[in-house]
Design an enzyme around this catalytic site. Structure first.
Site, PDB file in Angstrom:
ATOM      1  CB  SER A 416      51.281  -0.752 -16.516  1.00  0.00           C
ATOM      2  OG  SER A 416      51.124   0.075 -15.409  1.00  0.00           O
ATOM      3  N   PRO A 417      53.890  -1.552 -14.726  1.00  0.00           N
ATOM      4  CG  PRO A 417      54.425  -0.270 -12.855  1.00  0.00           C
ATOM      5  CD  PRO A 417      54.049  -0.173 -14.296  1.00  0.00           C
ATOM      6  CD  GLN A 494      56.179   0.086  -9.477  1.00  0.00           C
ATOM      7  OE1 GLN A 494      55.877  -1.089  -9.307  1.00  0.00           O
ATOM      8  NE2 GLN A 494      55.276   1.036  -9.674  1.00  0.00           N
ATOM      9  CE1 TYR A 575      51.740  -3.155  -1.807  1.00  0.00           C
ATOM     10  CE2 TYR A 575      51.578  -1.784  -3.764  1.00  0.00           C
ATOM     11  CZ  TYR A 575      51.292  -2.961  -3.098  1.00  0.00           C
ATOM     12  OH  TYR A 575      50.548  -3.948  -3.703  1.00  0.00           O
ATOM     13  NE  ARG A 623      51.898   3.201 -11.421  1.00  0.00           N
ATOM     14  CZ  ARG A 623      51.184   2.227 -12.000  1.00  0.00           C
ATOM     15  NH1 ARG A 623      50.870   1.134 -11.331  1.00  0.00           N
ATOM     16  NH2 ARG A 623      50.783   2.304 -13.246  1.00  0.00           N
ATOM     17  NE  ARG A 717      43.065  -4.369 -15.803  1.00  0.00           N
ATOM     18  CZ  ARG A 717      41.892  -3.800 -15.520  1.00  0.00           C
ATOM     19  NH1 ARG A 717      40.928  -4.539 -15.012  1.00  0.00           N
ATOM     20  NH2 ARG A 717      41.695  -2.523 -15.735  1.00  0.00           N
TER      21      ARG A 717
HETATM   22  C1  FMN Z   1      48.642  -8.632 -12.292  1.00  0.00           C
HETATM   23  C2  FMN Z   1      48.887  -7.200 -11.948  1.00  0.00           C
HETATM   24  C3  FMN Z   1      49.969  -6.840 -11.152  1.00  0.00           C
HETATM   25  C4  FMN Z   1      50.232  -5.503 -10.849  1.00  0.00           C
HETATM   26  N1  FMN Z   1      51.356  -5.159 -10.153  1.00  0.00           N
HETATM   27  C5  FMN Z   1      51.713  -3.870 -10.009  1.00  0.00           C
HETATM   28  C6  FMN Z   1      52.972  -3.491  -9.488  1.00  0.00           C
HETATM   29  O1  FMN Z   1      53.811  -4.322  -9.188  1.00  0.00           O
HETATM   30  N2  FMN Z   1      53.251  -2.178  -9.346  1.00  0.00           N
HETATM   31  C7  FMN Z   1      52.357  -1.226  -9.700  1.00  0.00           C
HETATM   32  O2  FMN Z   1      52.631  -0.033  -9.546  1.00  0.00           O
HETATM   33  N3  FMN Z   1      51.158  -1.549 -10.222  1.00  0.00           N
HETATM   34  C8  FMN Z   1      50.829  -2.831 -10.411  1.00  0.00           C
HETATM   35  N4  FMN Z   1      49.642  -3.164 -11.015  1.00  0.00           N
HETATM   36  C9  FMN Z   1      48.757  -2.081 -11.490  1.00  0.00           C
HETATM   37  C10 FMN Z   1      48.999  -1.802 -12.976  1.00  0.00           C
HETATM   38  O3  FMN Z   1      50.303  -1.292 -13.211  1.00  0.00           O
HETATM   39  C11 FMN Z   1      47.987  -0.795 -13.528  1.00  0.00           C
HETATM   40  O4  FMN Z   1      48.167   0.448 -12.878  1.00  0.00           O
HETATM   41  C12 FMN Z   1      46.564  -1.272 -13.348  1.00  0.00           C
HETATM   42  O5  FMN Z   1      46.416  -2.640 -13.663  1.00  0.00           O
HETATM   43  C13 FMN Z   1      45.605  -0.469 -14.247  1.00  0.00           C
HETATM   44  O6  FMN Z   1      45.949  -0.606 -15.605  1.00  0.00           O
HETATM   45  P1  FMN Z   1      45.118  -1.568 -16.629  1.00  0.00           P
HETATM   46  O7  FMN Z   1      43.710  -1.104 -16.590  1.00  0.00           O
HETATM   47  O8  FMN Z   1      45.791  -1.317 -17.963  1.00  0.00           O
HETATM   48  O9  FMN Z   1      45.286  -2.987 -16.170  1.00  0.00           O
HETATM   49  C14 FMN Z   1      49.351  -4.507 -11.309  1.00  0.00           C
HETATM   50  C15 FMN Z   1      48.245  -4.874 -12.082  1.00  0.00           C
HETATM   51  C16 FMN Z   1      48.017  -6.183 -12.433  1.00  0.00           C
HETATM   52  C17 FMN Z   1      46.831  -6.527 -13.312  1.00  0.00           C
END
Ligand code: FMN
Ligand code: FAD
Length: 764
Positions: A416-417, A494, A575, A623, A717
């Site tokens: 994921s981003p 993204q 955003y 997204r 994560r």
């Molecule tokens: C360190 C970090 C940075 C993130 N940056 C972005 C981002 O740049 N763009 C985005 O759409 N989501 C971002 N997210 C959200 C993740 O893509 C994801 O949707 C969110 O962490 C939930 O997924 P998870 O439970 O697998 O961590 C970020 C999450 C983390 C932990």
């Protein structure tokens, strides 16, 4: 101890037995308004696990129940002319009447005082001769508890009437499995939950949406007319047997709406709620009687501890509340599945059945394998074939390929981003090469860059990566080339603009907090600051919109030159573009604010312009925050409408995230917490989706994919703690066909051998 129990249902009678068994000196009275063998309903079901709990509590009652029940393992799902059978479910059915008979007999023999045909008026609790001297009054008086209602201020009941209609009937058709029968009638869909509970009688519950029920005229039909209608519609399944009602006790229609019961507390002085009066769980997970009887086990145990009445009641409630909440949450998922049936009707029978079997989220993919390995193999083969896989042993759903336009992914796992806040002047550096490169080598089918900003002032933080300069293009091209040359992964960019959430500190120095110095000016849909410390953005003018649109297009052109395989527009998390979509941050009075159509106008203008600039054979995703998790914000239904619009404009995939659009949000976290939104969007808007959010193991991924709740699963994560997440998940599943990078082969063999040994050794 003197205990008076109001209500001689399963909860009340079982408690009376357990109290007497604990201490025969207890004086226990059960007061029941009906006669001993008056009863409503037909059969109830218990799982094998529940039966074990009964065996521990009272072996004699358990023995009697096992003598009179019907046991089965199979669930048959009839849908669109096919029958899907899944085995290993281990249930037993017993007639409610027989169960009550067993409990009444046992209670009587143990010296419980049973009073039938005696209705308790709650106003007489202190004066009624059967209750006055009681140390404890147990309100086991069922779903419509009068005692709960009389003391509503204290118990704080929360009653939620659900949407569907159901009728509880019986038949002498002796079904040989638990049956779900879905039937499209001329008025809409009706379906049956049926199971045999003794030699020759089965419960036959029919459910439908309120609309179908009205269209069929059942709102005006008598019970006999309803039965005639259902006998006609389900003729093929009844083998010439009649349907029977014993709902004579119900005033008015025999059709009901399920009422979910909860209470703020289950205790009031010497009165305690138990069973359906305290809580209900939808009949589709068949757990009402189980919960009621397990309440009795817990209450009996705590009363026997000699800790005093108040403490015993408090401990009983604490212990049971948790278990009840767990089951009510599973029951809610199940209820909602049946209420949303229209969403799943387009699925093929194999996937429809799988979605049904896993609806409560209590039964997982691996759970189903344990129950019935050959059923699960069929599901996996079906999924692989539907994904275009050719190998005989193609592995579990997560290893199936997925194609969007000219891009084919080797598997369904996505990085994921994730913003790394490690760029310098927007340039993605060595950190990004190693970070994204490692995750591409780690086996994921698709790797996303972080939100990459379309202008310097579009960044969230000074550490954010950009795509607004040729130096950015060159930096990204180095990473894209590495991924393409050294791994099987595809790579997506993204693109985003921070809007009112810009000019903040890097994540670990204060998430969403403004910079201590050097802040830049912000723009957004409306001049509303994200938080009390954040800057008030300027409301975007038409000229701003044109500039930003062109910045997105220029970034997309650079992304195409860099060789990215997929382009995602970030329209989530508050955003800039997300800020237009949600009414919480868009208060514009012009054609870009107000209705959803207006709020989507600018995001769509950007989408269309980027789509035109992005190569036609490469896919695009958007997204979304499918819910704002806040009053007055976007929710599931809006998200479906938004997805439909983007689909019509050529979007290939919705990346279904949620929240982060307002500080007032109240998110509901949990395992796979955003996946229900993906399920809804995919199956209502008919567009491919990617689920994300607390998806942490392969069992969850396989379940989400096989049920058609998403086409891809993104993990953020988990990929921070393990770049090789997919390689390891493959070894854990014994999927040796998973390719590893050639230089890592020695590691693959060792790791797989170790995993095999661990699996063979079993749990420690
Ligand atoms: C360190 C970090 C940075 C993130 N940056 C972005 C981002 O740049 N763009 C985005 O759409 N989501 C971002 N997210 C959200 C993740 O893509 C994801 O949707 C969110 O962490 C939930 O997924 P998870 O439970 O697998 O961590 C970020 C999450 C983390 C932990
Ligand atoms: C369609 C349907 C299907 C179901 N299927 C299943 C299933 O398969 N498996 C399962 O486990 N559960 C099932 N249930 C749920 C199950 O029926 C209840 O959860 C269970 O009966 C709860 O037990 P209880 O003792 O708390 O309440 P009840 O069984 O409702 O007993 C309460 C008793 O209190 C008596 N009473 C009420 N008020 C008074 C009063 N003022 N004075 C004296 N007596 C009073 C009533 O007459 C009744 O006998 C189903 C429910 C429905 C509606």
């Amino acid at each position: 101890m003197r205990v008076a129990i109001v209500g001689g249902g399963p909860a009340g009678l079982y408690l009376s037995i357990l109290l007497k068994l604990a201490d025969s000196r207890h004086h226990v009275t059960v007061i029941e308004r009906n006669r001993p063998d008056d009863t409503f309903g037909w059969g109830v079901v218990f799982s094998d696990q529940t039966m074990e709990n009964f065996a521990d509590a009272d072996a004699a009652t358990h023995r009697r129940i096992t003598e009179s029940f019907a046991h089965w393992d199979d669930i048959d799902i009839h849908f669109k002319g096919e029958v899907v059978t899944s085995s290993g479910h281990g249930f037993c059915g017993i007639s409610r009447k027989a169960l009550l008979g067993i409990l009444q007999g046992r209670a009587q023999r143990l010296g419980v005082e049973l009073h039938f045909s005696t209705e308790i008026d709650p106003a007489t609790l202190d004066s009624h001769k059967l209750l006055a001297g009681a140390d404890l009054i147990v309100a086991a008086d069922g779903i419509n508890s009068r005692i709960r209602a009389a003391f509503a201020d204290d118990f704080g009941p929360d009653l939620e009437t659900r949407r569907n209609r159901f009728i509880w009937l019986g038949t002498h058709q002796p079904f040989d499995a638990f049956k779900f029968i879905f039937k499209e009638t001329g008025f809409g869909w009706f379906w049956v939950h049926a199971y045999r509970f003794d030699k020759d009688t089965s419960t036959f519950i029919v459910e439908s949406s309120e609309d179908a029920w009205r269209r069929a005229g059942l709102d005006k039909a008598s019970t006999d007319q309803s039965i005639a209608f259902l006998e006609r519609e389900f003729r093929d399944h009844l083998g010439g047997h009649r349907l029977m009602s014993n709902a004579a006790h119900l005033r008015g229609s025999a059709w009901l709406n399920f009422v979910r019961v909860g209470n703020r507390t289950w205790r009031r002085g010497r009165i305690v709620l138990m069973g359906d009066s305290a809580h209900t769980a939808h009949f589709s997970i068949g757990s009402g009687t189980k919960l009621a009887m397990e309440d009795a086990i817990a209450l009996g145990r705590h009363l026997g501890r000699g800790v005093g009445l108040d403490r015993a009641l408090e401990d009983y409630e604490d212990e049971r509340r948790l278990e009840v909440l767990r089951l009510q949450s599973a029951a809610r998922n199940s209820t909602e599945w049946f209420e949303s049936l229209h969403r799943y009707l387009h699925l093929e029978p194999t996937q429809f059945a799988y979605s049904l079997l896993t609806r409560s989220q209590r039964v997982s993919h691996e759970n189903l394998r344990k129950r019935d390995a050959s059923y699960l193999t069929n599901v996996e083969r079906w999924f692989a074939a539907a994904s275009g896989a050719t190998a005989a042993d193609a592995g579990s759903p997560m290893f199936q390929p997925f194609t969007l336009r000219g891009m084919t992914l080797a598997n369904r796992v996505v990085v994921s981003p994730m913003a790394m806040y490690s760029a310098v002047d927007g340039v993605a550096g060595d950190f990004h090469l190693v970070h994204l490169g490692a995750r591409a080598l780690g086996g994921a089918g698709l790797v996303y860059t972080e939100m990459t900003c379309v202008a310097a002032d579009a960044r969230i933080t000074p550490g954010c990566a950009g795509m607004y300069d040729d130096a950015h293009l060159a930096a990204w091209k180095r990473i894209v080339d590495f991924v393409h040359q050294s791994s099987r992964a595809r790579i997506a960019i993204q693109l985003g603009h921070a809007g009112r959430k810009g000019s903040t500190r890097v994540g670990w120095e204060g998430y969403d907090e403004p910079l201590p110095a050097g802040n830049w000016k912000l723009i957004a849909a409306s001049p509303i600051a994200y938080g009390p410390q954040n800057q008030v953005p300027a409301e975007m003018t038409r000229a701003d919109m044109e500039r930003v649109r062109d910045q997105f297009v220029a970034a997309a052109r650079r992304a195409a030159s860099a060789g990215f395989d997929l382009l995602e527009l970030h329209m989530a998390h508050g955003y800039l573009l997300s800020g237009f979509i949600t009414p919480l941050s868009n208060r514009r009075g012009d054609e870009y604010g107000g209705s959803l159509e207006n709020r989507l106008r600018f995001p769509l203008e950007v989408f269309d312009a980027v789509r035109a600039a992005w190569p036609a054979d490469r896919p695009m995703s958007v997204r979304l925050s499918a819910t704002d998790w806040a009053e007055g914000g976007i929710d599931g239904e809006d998200a479906v409408a938004i997805a439909r619009v983007f689909k019509a404009h050529g979007c290939d995939l919705i990346d279904v995230s949620a929240g982060q659009t307002t500080r007032a949000a109240k998110p509901v976290y949990g395992r796979m917490f955003q996946t229900p939104y993906s399920d809804r969007i995919r199956n209502e808007a008919g567009i491919a989706t990617m689920a994300v959010g607390n998806i942490t193991d392969y069992d969850q991924i396989n379940g989400i994919l096989a049920a058609g709740r998403a086409d891809l699963c993104a993990l953020a994560r988990p990929h921070l703690s393990d770049p090789n997440w997919t390689l390891r998940a493959a070894a854990d599943q014994g999927y040796a066909q998973q390719p590893w990078p050639d230089p890592y082969q020695a590691g693959k063999e060792q790791w797989e051998r170790q995993r095999r040994r661990t699996a063979e050794a079993g749990p420690i």
